[in-house]
Write an enzyme that holds these catalytic residues in place. Structure first.
Site, PDB file in Angstrom:
ATOM      1  N   ASP A   1      -2.941   2.583   3.483  1.00 30.04           N
ATOM      2  CA  ASP A   1      -1.506   2.428   3.746  1.00 30.04           C
ATOM      3  C   ASP A   1      -1.125   2.802   5.179  1.00 30.04           C
ATOM      4  OD1 ASP A   1      -1.368   1.993   0.925  1.00 30.04           O
ATOM      5  OD2 ASP A   1      -1.176   4.148   0.605  1.00 30.04           O
TER       6      ASP A   1
ATOM      7  N   GLU B   1       5.186  -3.979  -3.235  1.00 35.23           N
ATOM      8  CA  GLU B   1       5.303  -2.675  -2.557  1.00 35.23           C
ATOM      9  C   GLU B   1       5.063  -2.860  -1.062  1.00 35.23           C
ATOM     10  OE1 GLU B   1       2.215  -0.678  -4.689  1.00 35.23           O
ATOM     11  OE2 GLU B   1       0.619  -1.571  -3.514  1.00 35.23           O
TER      12      GLU B   1
HETATM   13  O1  FUB Z   1      -1.926   4.576  -1.699  1.00 37.50           O
HETATM   14  C1  FUB Z   1      -1.029   4.791  -2.777  1.00 37.50           C
HETATM   15  C2  FUB Z   1      -0.284   3.553  -3.056  1.00 37.50           C
HETATM   16  O2  FUB Z   1      -1.174   2.452  -3.096  1.00 37.50           O
HETATM   17  C3  FUB Z   1       0.716   3.144  -2.017  1.00 37.50           C
HETATM   18  O3  FUB Z   1       1.869   3.914  -1.919  1.00 37.50           O
HETATM   19  C4  FUB Z   1       0.901   1.762  -2.473  1.00 37.50           C
HETATM   20  O4  FUB Z   1       1.649   0.964  -1.633  1.00 37.50           O
HETATM   21  C5  FUB Z   1      -0.525   1.316  -2.645  1.00 37.50           C
HETATM   22  O5  FUB Z   1      -1.097   0.909  -1.427  1.00 37.50           O
END
Ligand code: FUB
Length: 305
Positions: A14, A187
């Site tokens: 991320d 997301e």
């Molecule tokens: O790394 C944890 C979670 O996985 C992130 O917050 C999401 O966007 C996904 O990449």
């Protein structure tokens, strides 16, 4: 297949990338093997801290690791799972926005402040008002106004930040939270302004799977509407899979762009295993974005100055 890292260490995902004070700074999330099957999400894994890295140039290697800059034990309201974070600068102060589960196991968004891009970051005592989600991404518009986009599990909201960058303030229409979810959004929101247009981007698919990817929309305002144009980053079965959750910086050239994202090496079966990489991103003459060509050898070093 050789593993290729932009920043050292496994389980760095991320990535939020920024140019501050003439250097490239990267703020990744950090999976950490705790050995305890804590919950239904992260059996044996937690995300309990943030590290900061910097690069002198847009390149691989020569990375400075500033170590841990915020730990969950620094933040009284946090229980666990400090996921994807983002950082922004205003008037010489640096603001780190992060999601985490509170003591009732609900995701909230917090903010921590530092005098430098590399911390240490001092957390505000409480989460941001009304923030119940993950994946904050802060965007500064040309008029100096900061907005935050955030959200996972198929919903994306935006809020207007107060001048202290800690509080949130109502929009002109009196509302405080606007849902701006585009088609297929899951997301990882990110906003980029280019030639007066707002390029809103996000990740689609399951982040533990191979076909996690990044798509985008182009709008005339930071509020949308964000009509999906198409994908810009996805797996390449010859190089890596699970490519997504990105951010972007401009290089020193006139229209020179770099995308920093995470991906999973071919053959890796652990869904949590993600490494941070960088590649070039190009705009077409008509303003759309060319699909990113993932490289396995890395990009050529390029001084920022
Ligand atoms: O790394 C944890 C979670 O996985 C992130 O917050 C999401 O966007 C996904 O990449």
């Amino acid at each position: 297949m050789k593993k290729r890292y932009l920043i050292p260490g496994d389980y760095m995902a991320d990535p939020s990338v920024h140019v501050f004070e003439g250097k490239v700074y990267i703020y990744p999330s950090h999976d950490w093997e705790c050995g305890i099957p804590e919950d239904d999400w992260g059996a044996h894994f937690d995300m309990r801290d943030y590290h900061v890295f910097s690069l002198e140039d847009v390149m691989e290697g020569d990375v400075t690791d500033y170590g841990m800059v915020l730990d969950k034990t620094d933040v009284p309201w946090v229980k666990r799972q400090m996921w994807d974070c983002d950082c922004c600068e205003k008037d010489g102060k640096y603001y780190l926005y992060f999601p985490a589960k509170d003591h009732t196991d609900i995701f909230r968004l917090g903010v921590a402040v530092s005098d430098t891009p590399y911390g240490p970051f001092v957390p505000e005592p409480d989460p941001i008002r009304g923030s119940y989600s993950i994946d904050p991404a802060v965007f500064k518009d040309d008029d100096g106004q900061y907005y935050m986009y955030y959200g996972g599990w198929g919903h994306c909201n935006m809020v207007k930040m107060g001048s202290d960058l800690i509080s949130i303030v109502p929009f002109e229409d009196g509302t405080t939270y606007k849902e701006v979810t585009p088609e297929n959004y899951i997301e990882g929101p990110f906003m980029l302004k280019h030639n007066g247009k707002y390029y809103f981007m996000w990740s689609e698919g399951d982040w533990t799977g191979p076909d996690y990817c990044v798509a985008y929309a182009i709008a005339d305002s930071p509020f949308g509407p964000f009509k999906r144009v198409g994908k810009i980053l996805e797996q390449d079965t010859k190089i890596a899979n699970g490519a997504g959750h990105h951010s972007i910086i401009k290089g020193p050239g006139k229209d020179e762009w770099y995308i920093v994202y995470h991906r999973r090496p071919l053959g890796e079966t652990d869904g949590n295993y993600r490494i941070t990489c960088i590649d070039r991103m190009y705009f077409n003459k008509n303003g759309t974005i060319k699909p990113v060509k993932m490289t396995s050898g890395g990009i050529k070093a390029r001084p920022l100055r």
